[in-house]
Design a protein around this motif. Structure first.
Motif, PDB file in Angstrom:
ATOM      1  N   GLY A 174       0.741  -1.109  -0.099  1.00  0.00           N
ATOM      2  CA  GLY A 174      -0.091   0.018   0.114  1.00  0.00           C
ATOM      3  C   GLY A 174       0.876   1.264  -0.046  1.00  0.00           C
ATOM      4  O   GLY A 174       0.264   2.341   0.390  1.00  0.00           O
ATOM      5  N   ALA A 175       2.169   1.213  -0.341  1.00  0.00           N
ATOM      6  CA  ALA A 175       2.848   2.525  -0.504  1.00  0.00           C
ATOM      7  C   ALA A 175       2.389   3.048  -1.922  1.00  0.00           C
ATOM      8  O   ALA A 175       2.200   2.588  -2.883  1.00  0.00           O
ATOM      9  CB  ALA A 175       4.247   2.006  -0.456  1.00  0.00           C
ATOM     10  N   THR A 176       2.680   4.494  -1.812  1.00  0.00           N
ATOM     11  CA  THR A 176       2.434   5.109  -3.277  1.00  0.00           C
ATOM     12  C   THR A 176       3.771   4.909  -4.153  1.00  0.00           C
ATOM     13  O   THR A 176       4.843   4.528  -3.544  1.00  0.00           O
ATOM     14  CB  THR A 176       2.154   6.687  -2.779  1.00  0.00           C
ATOM     15  OG1 THR A 176       3.254   7.120  -2.187  1.00  0.00           O
ATOM     16  CG2 THR A 176       0.855   6.904  -2.252  1.00  0.00           C
ATOM     17  N   GLN A 177       3.540   5.395  -5.175  1.00  0.00           N
ATOM     18  CA  GLN A 177       4.780   5.228  -6.175  1.00  0.00           C
ATOM     19  C   GLN A 177       5.891   6.145  -5.834  1.00  0.00           C
ATOM     20  O   GLN A 177       7.137   5.676  -5.676  1.00  0.00           O
ATOM     21  CB  GLN A 177       4.283   5.569  -7.586  1.00  0.00           C
ATOM     22  CG  GLN A 177       4.626   4.504  -8.547  1.00  0.00           C
ATOM     23  CD  GLN A 177       3.927   4.861 -10.094  1.00  0.00           C
ATOM     24  OE1 GLN A 177       3.046   5.288  -9.953  1.00  0.00           O
ATOM     25  NE2 GLN A 177       4.754   4.275 -10.818  1.00  0.00           N
ATOM     26  N   SER A 178       5.620   7.274  -5.286  1.00  0.00           N
ATOM     27  CA  SER A 178       6.398   8.082  -5.133  1.00  0.00           C
ATOM     28  C   SER A 178       7.229   7.571  -3.649  1.00  0.00           C
ATOM     29  O   SER A 178       8.718   7.565  -3.371  1.00  0.00           O
ATOM     30  CB  SER A 178       6.343   9.435  -4.815  1.00  0.00           C
ATOM     31  OG  SER A 178       5.476   9.524  -3.515  1.00  0.00           O
ATOM     32  N   GLU A 179       6.594   6.948  -2.513  1.00  0.00           N
ATOM     33  CA  GLU A 179       7.024   6.425  -1.259  1.00  0.00           C
ATOM     34  C   GLU A 179       7.929   5.172  -1.767  1.00  0.00           C
ATOM     35  O   GLU A 179       8.940   4.839  -1.375  1.00  0.00           O
ATOM     36  CB  GLU A 179       5.843   5.906  -0.435  1.00  0.00           C
ATOM     37  CG  GLU A 179       5.305   7.074   0.299  1.00  0.00           C
ATOM     38  CD  GLU A 179       4.019   6.750   0.858  1.00  0.00           C
ATOM     39  OE1 GLU A 179       3.474   7.452   1.452  1.00  0.00           O
ATOM     40  OE2 GLU A 179       3.421   5.658   0.514  1.00  0.00           O
ATOM     41  N   THR A 180       7.571   4.412  -2.750  1.00  0.00           N
ATOM     42  CA  THR A 180       8.367   3.351  -3.245  1.00  0.00           C
ATOM     43  C   THR A 180       9.784   3.761  -3.843  1.00  0.00           C
ATOM     44  O   THR A 180      10.694   3.194  -3.409  1.00  0.00           O
ATOM     45  CB  THR A 180       7.501   2.421  -4.417  1.00  0.00           C
ATOM     46  OG1 THR A 180       6.362   2.273  -3.792  1.00  0.00           O
ATOM     47  CG2 THR A 180       8.190   1.269  -4.664  1.00  0.00           C
TER      48      THR A 180
END
Lengths: 450, 265, 490
Positions: free
Chosen positions: C380-386
């Motif tokens: 459930g991480a966003t792409q930027s967090e990833t």
């Protein structure tokens, strides 16, 4: 977050409807959007820089392709050019350009009178709006056609760079306040001549084909001879770098045993590719000029230096294309009894040829734009006024190269040369774009998928 | 473990957690999932079986919208989680994936410490208010992942330093740490040796108490060992779905029978 | 040019050898190619290569060695007393060569007969004037020692040339004769030719090593000479760069190094964030269409020659900055005195490096396995967090390597700093002041009138060697890091 869901999942902290974003998700999505915008911004900056660069080059360089000319009818007075009247070429040659100045002055005065233009200028100052090359142009014509002496002939003379700048908007009445080489009255005269159709701005083929000119005559400077210098250098690079590079790659990729020596060569090549180009210039100066006493400023030396510089690039791309030929081809050749050498030269090399060619073209393009090493072996500041007359003299007589010529112009004091420099860049870029396009087309056309 | 005893556990009725209706999935022009409808219950292990390329993993990835990351993939039909359409425009896949966790075929610990691997989910979702709470979540998750005893002394060691089986249990602990309601497992044991597989299977059975577990496997024995419900996929179709015992002992569809007896697959 | 003719006749000889060898092989086989050990071409090639390659090799080596030999012999003719106060033996020798070349030129143009040229007397003839007539300009009158040395030089050179021609011809003909006599239907021509070709391939491959050795030696010896004339302490630890031709120059690399590093730093400050974010966007967010459109466009920036960037710095960016920061500018401050400055060169160099950083980072980010991203997104991480918390930390070593490569590029870049940075060596923190760099000084010390006996010229070699060592070190380190990084995910 607090409302307990109807589902039997008491441990879950993600209760609540999926259809509503909680505040944390909203915040995280904003961070996500920001991050994405940074990326778009970075790409936009890159594109913008490219656009600015191209716009700059085109708007500032396009001026070099048109030039202001003045059309005059010059009477080739026998009394001045050939006092004895015997059309002896040796005697005619004795008249220096200085002797031609009065003819031009007279022609100018007559033209101004004929058009009914009123100007406070003396005839000498009127004629000063012409380029300093006008007399030489006239003299060359007379020497080439001595039988025309005594006739009145129409000539197109270059206007001097200030007048040209005025026509192109670079020079204004305000900007010449401290300029001794042109006056407001002369500009008035220019305006009137322009109105009368005597003074016109037209396409300037001489910029593309001509030679460099001295500091005093930016209006006459051209790229042609340095283009030939570049051409000869590229011939040397092609003749040396391609066979040596291909031979080295074949050895390393197909025959070299895996040992420390091969490792050293490999590391060496990848590092040579990243050595600053100026270091190759030092090498050229020390080895080719100081040690081997090859002539300074010669395209041969430039070509040798650029060969050493492009070799690693060519070797790296050649090896990549050799590697892309699948081993099954080699096995097939060996399987019918070919020797390893035959397998490589008959099968692998032809299949890798398009890739090698592409890599070579890209290496050549890189070499064509390289400047720094050429500065050290003296390929700047030399004004070659004529194109070389044979291959040997093309290789050995001093010349410049396109990028070195551009650098030379950029260093000069007169801003009229800057326009030439930008214009020269347009020519250089046209070459580079063409070469790269050919490389891309080759790659697309012959690309094989195994 | 006795298969029959497992079957008995699965008798009591449970609520539907995920309901999929007429799901179609396309990869570009290829029709990968054809009209699949299935209901997945809470506190149950549901196994998807079938030969490779049958679409079971694709379907699994639809359940937490992991297929969104593939440009050419298109999903049609309804998938409801607790009665809410997860493909609704208002649904944020990020929020959905916090509820529907996933464990992958190959153990994929992040290049971080064991602690940071497990704390990653709680941190991004803001599940802990302070360090002590986070420590607690990490410990609980590692315990639930049945790996706490093996790593409690080296929580700072990189996750990649663990053995394959430990890595997979770490990934399960990592998925559990975000407190999901559904746990999707895509062939979680295919990269593991038999002993590690046994440990993970035991863990899956344990996880059923708290979560709804969906597991993709191409080992029929594994499906029989761990699941209460089994769905058999073939060429993108859901051929048969029912109680695990029934599927394995008395399949209704001839294709299921062929697969189970080893004639196709 | 006799050497041309020599080479040409060698090639003709090889062609003749090819035909002869091929025919003889066929003859011994009675015209039946099946009776031959190898294909007929190999017999021809064997003869051609045996006559050509050794002769050509000797020719090249001879041409490299002869000048050194002649120089050393001739220089003994020049007594120390003949070397003027303000010059060195090298300078006198270059005079000698120029006179000798002039005499050659005069003979060639017919202004002198060969025997006249040999018997010229510096006392009796005005040699400078005679040579001037044929277009050879000499700086000063020719002294008798120099003329004598020049005569000797010509003599040795012509003897050498004749000897070379003879040796080469003998070798070529001998090779031809020997290999021709060897040619027989049972001769293993293919094996011999292949061995020869392999040897040629090895020679080509070792040219790369030779280049490196050439680079190192050409700078190393001159650097030694430099340290003989100038204190190494001042070079490495001094604080001033002030060359002058009175002989009391202070030549310290430190202010140049400061300018170099400062400008490179500014360049990286521009290129790393932009290049990195562009790479992240292209590899993580952009769809295929955007990628195939934006990537080549960005890479055009990398294909533009540095002279173009130099001109851009000198004529566009510099004056623009001056319009803002210089006296009478928009801000009404006087932080800049001309168009050249650290920022001028740094920003333009940064633009040049954007595609370099972005394509290297792009490769490196793409090497991070997709399973990492899936793992993070699945939680459930966003792409930027990833990207920020999983992909970038995983790619960090590779990105560091890429930045080091970019730094090495920036340090070695020449044209942009020659045109945009300025010529004043100083330690200053003001990025709007003009400063100078190692490469700029190499160019200015080695162009124009150079005197290879003065420390002011020789310092360029010490600077070059330092630059070479610096960039080589960065490259080796960066390539090592990147390779280790790649191995991790393979």
């Amino acid at each position: 977050m607090t409302d307990i869901s109807h589902q039997s999942a008491p441990q879950s902290r993600h209760a609540g409807s999926l259809l509503q974003k909680d505040s944390r998700t909203v915040r995280r999505n904003r961070a996500e959007a920001r991050f994405k915008i940074y990326g778009i911004f970075a790409i936009a900056v890159g594109m913008l820089m490219l656009a600015v660069l191209v716009y700059n080059i085109v708007t500032r360089g396009v001026g070099a392709y048109s030039q202001t000319f003045i059309t005059l009818d010059v009477e080739l007075l026998e009394s001045k050019l050939d006092k004895n009247g015997n059309r002896n070429l040796e005697e005619i040659k004795k008249v220096t350009t200085f002797g031609y100045a009065p003819l031009i002055k007279n022609a100018f005065e007559k033209k101004v009178e004929e058009l009914g233009i009123k100007t406070p200028l003396k005839p000498k100052d009127q004629a000063a709006i012409l380029s300093k090359s006008a007399e030489a142009q006239l003299r060359d014509f007379v020497i080439a056609n001595p039988d025309k002496i005594g006739e009145t002939i129409e000539f197109r003379f270059l206007a001097n760079s200030r007048v040209d700048g005025y026509m192109k908007g670079r020079v204004t009445r305000e900007s010449i306040a401290n300029d001794k080489s042109i006056s407001v009255e002369q500009l008035d005269l220019v305006d009137q001549l322009h109105k009368a159709g005597v003074l016109n701005k037209t396409f300037n083929i001489d910029f593309i084909t001509g030679a460099d000119a001295s500091d005093q005559r930016p209006e006459a400077a051209g790229m042609g001879v340095s283009m030939i210098g570049s051409l000869f250098m590229m011939l040397v690079v092609l003749a040396l770098a391609l066979p040596i590079g291909v031979a080295a790659s074949i050895y390393l990729e197909e025959f070299a045993p895996r040992n420390w020596l091969t490792d050293i060569i490999e590391v060496n090549i990848s590092n040579l590719a990243a050595v600053p180009s100026i270091v190759f210039g030092i090498l050229g100066l020390a080895v080719f000029i100081n040690y081997m006493h090859l002539p300074m400023s010669a395209p041969l030396v430039g070509g040798l230096v650029l060969t050493l510089m492009t070799l690693p690039t060519i070797i790296i791309s050649t090896r990549a294309s050799l590697k892309s030929v699948p081993p099954s081809i080699r096995d097939a050749a060996l399987g019918v009894g070919a020797s390893k050498m035959q397998a490589v030269f008959h099968h692998v090399l032809p299949l890798a040829a398009p890739g090698i060619l592409t890599g070579t073209i890209i290496g050549l393009a890189q070499a064509l734009g390289e400047t720094a090493p050429l500065l050290l072996i003296g390929m700047v500041g030399f004004i070659a006024s004529n194109a070389p007359d044979s291959i040997a003299s093309g290789l050995l007589s001093p010349n410049s190269a396109m990028p070195a010529q551009i650098y030379e112009w950029a260093k000069r004091a007169d801003p009229a040369f800057y326009e030439r420099a930008w214009g020269g860049i347009i020519i250089l870029l046209v070459f580079l774009v063409t070469m790269n396009t050919v490389a891309v087309i080759l790659r697309r056309r012959f690309e094989r998928r195994w | 473990m006795n298969d029959m005893s497992r079957l008995e556990k699965a008798v009591d009725t449970r609520q539907t957690k995920i309901a999929a209706k007429n799901v179609q999935v396309y990869y570009g022009d290829a029709h990968a999932i054809k009209d699949v409808s299935v209901e997945i219950e809470d506190n149950t292990v549901t196994a998807f079986i079938g030969p490779s390329g049958c679409g079971k993993s694709t379907f699994l990835r639809c359940l937490n919208r992991m297929n969104d990351t593939i440009d050419i993939c298109r999903v049609e039909g309804d998938i409801l989680l607790d009665g809410e359409d997860i493909y609704d425009k208002r649904v944020d896949p990020v929020q959905l994936r916090a509820k529907v966790g996933m464990v992958f075929q190959k153990p994929n610990p992040f290049p971080k410490s064991i602690y940071d691997n497990v704390a990653y989910g709680p941190r991004i979702h803001g599940l802990a208010r302070n360090k002590a709470e986070l420590d607690e979540i990490v410990e609980n998750s590692l315990r639930r992942g049945a790996i706490w005893d093996e790593v409690k002394d080296r929580l700072d060691a990189p996750g990649t330093s663990l053995s394959g089986g430990q890595q997979q249990r770490l990934c399960i602990a990592r998925a559990v740490a975000t407190e999901p309601e559904v746990l999707l497992m895509d062939e979680p044991c295919s990269a593991l040796d038999p002993i590690a597989t046994a440990q993970v299977e035991e863990l899956i059975d344990d996880l059923r108490k708290r979560y709804s577990v969906v597991i993709v496997t191409h080992s029929m024995q594994q499906a029989a060992r761990v699941s209460q419900k089994t769905a058999f996929f073939h060429l993108g179709n859901l051929v048969e779905f029912g109680e695990t015992g029934q599927i394995f002992t008395n399949p209704k569809d001839p294709r299921t029978e062929s697969y189970i007896t080893g004639r196709i697959g | 040019m006799p050497t041309y003719w020599l080479v040409l006749s060698l090639l003709v000889l090889a062609a003749v050898g090819y035909v002869l060898g091929r025919n003889r092989a066929l003859q011994t086989a009675g015209g039946d190619t099946r009776a031959l050990h190898s294909l007929p071409n190999y017999y021809g090639l064997n003869v051609a290569l045996t006559s050509l390659v050794p002769a050509l090799g000797v020719l090249i080596v001879w041409m490299l060695v002869q000048p050194v030999f002649v120089d050393s012999r001739v220089s003994t003719l020049i007594p120390d007393s003949a070397v003027p106060e303000d010059a060195t033996l090298d300078l006198v020798m270059s005079d000698v060569r120029r006179v000798a070349d002039g005499l050659d030129e005069a003979v060639e143009q017919g202004a002198l007969t060969p025997s006249e040229a040999r018997q010229l007397d510096a006392e009796a003839t005005d040699i400078r004037a005679r040579l001037g007539e044929v277009g050879v300009a000499l700086g000063s009158d020719v002294r008798p020692e120099v003329l004598r040395a020049a005569q000797r030089y010509r003599q040795l050179t012509s003897v050498g040339k004749t000897a070379m021609s003879i040796v080469v011809a003998v070798l070529a003909l001998g090779g031809l004769a020997w290999s021709y006599s060897q040619t027989h239907k049972d001769f293993r021509a293919r094996n011999v030719v292949e061995k020869g070709v392999l040897a040629l391939l090895v020679v080509a491959a070792s040219l790369a090593i030779l280049t490196t050795i050439g680079i190192v030696f050409s700078m190393f010896f001159e650097t030694i000479n430099f340290f003989g004339l100038h204190s190494w302490k001042d070079f490495f630890f001094g604080s001033t760069w002030a060359p002058n031709f009175r002989g009391d120059s202070e030549l310290s690399i430190l202010p140049l190094l400061w300018g170099t590093l400062y400008i490179s730093f500014v360049a990286l400050l521009v290129s790393v964030p932009i290049g990195l974010f562009a790479a992240i966007y292209l590899s993580e967010y952009a769809n295929g269409a955007t990628r195939s459109f934006a990537k080549p466009l960005l890479e055009i920036l990398a294909g533009i020659p540095t002279i173009v960037y130099g001109l851009f710095a000198l004529l566009t960016v510099g004056p623009m900055l001056a319009d803002v920061f210089a006296k009478g500018g928009l801000l009404g401050v006087e932080w800049m005195t001309g168009a050249t400055s650290v920022v001028t060169a740094g920003v333009v160099m940064g633009i040049m490096l954007i595609p370099f950083v972005s394509s290297l980072s792009d490769d490196i980010i793409n090497a991070v396995p997709q399973s990492m991203r899936d793992g993070s997104l699945g939680l459930g991480a966003t792409q930027s967090e990833t990207v920020r918390q999983v992909v970038l930390p995983a790619a960090l070593p590779g990105i560091v390597g890429a930045i080091l490569l970019a730094a090495s590029r920036a340090i070695g870049e020449t044209m942009i700093v020659v045109m945009g940075a300025g010529a004043i060596a100083k330690f200053s923190l003001n990025p709007l002041e003009s400063m100078t760099t190692i490469t700029t000084r190499i160019v200015s010390q080695l162009t124009g009138d150079t005197d290879f006996a003065s420390p002011e010229t020789l310092v360029a070699f010490a600077l070059g060697l330092t630059l070479f060592v610096l960039t080589l070190g960065l490259n080796v380190l960066a390539l090592y890091i990147v390779r280790k990084y790649r191995e991790q995910y393979e």
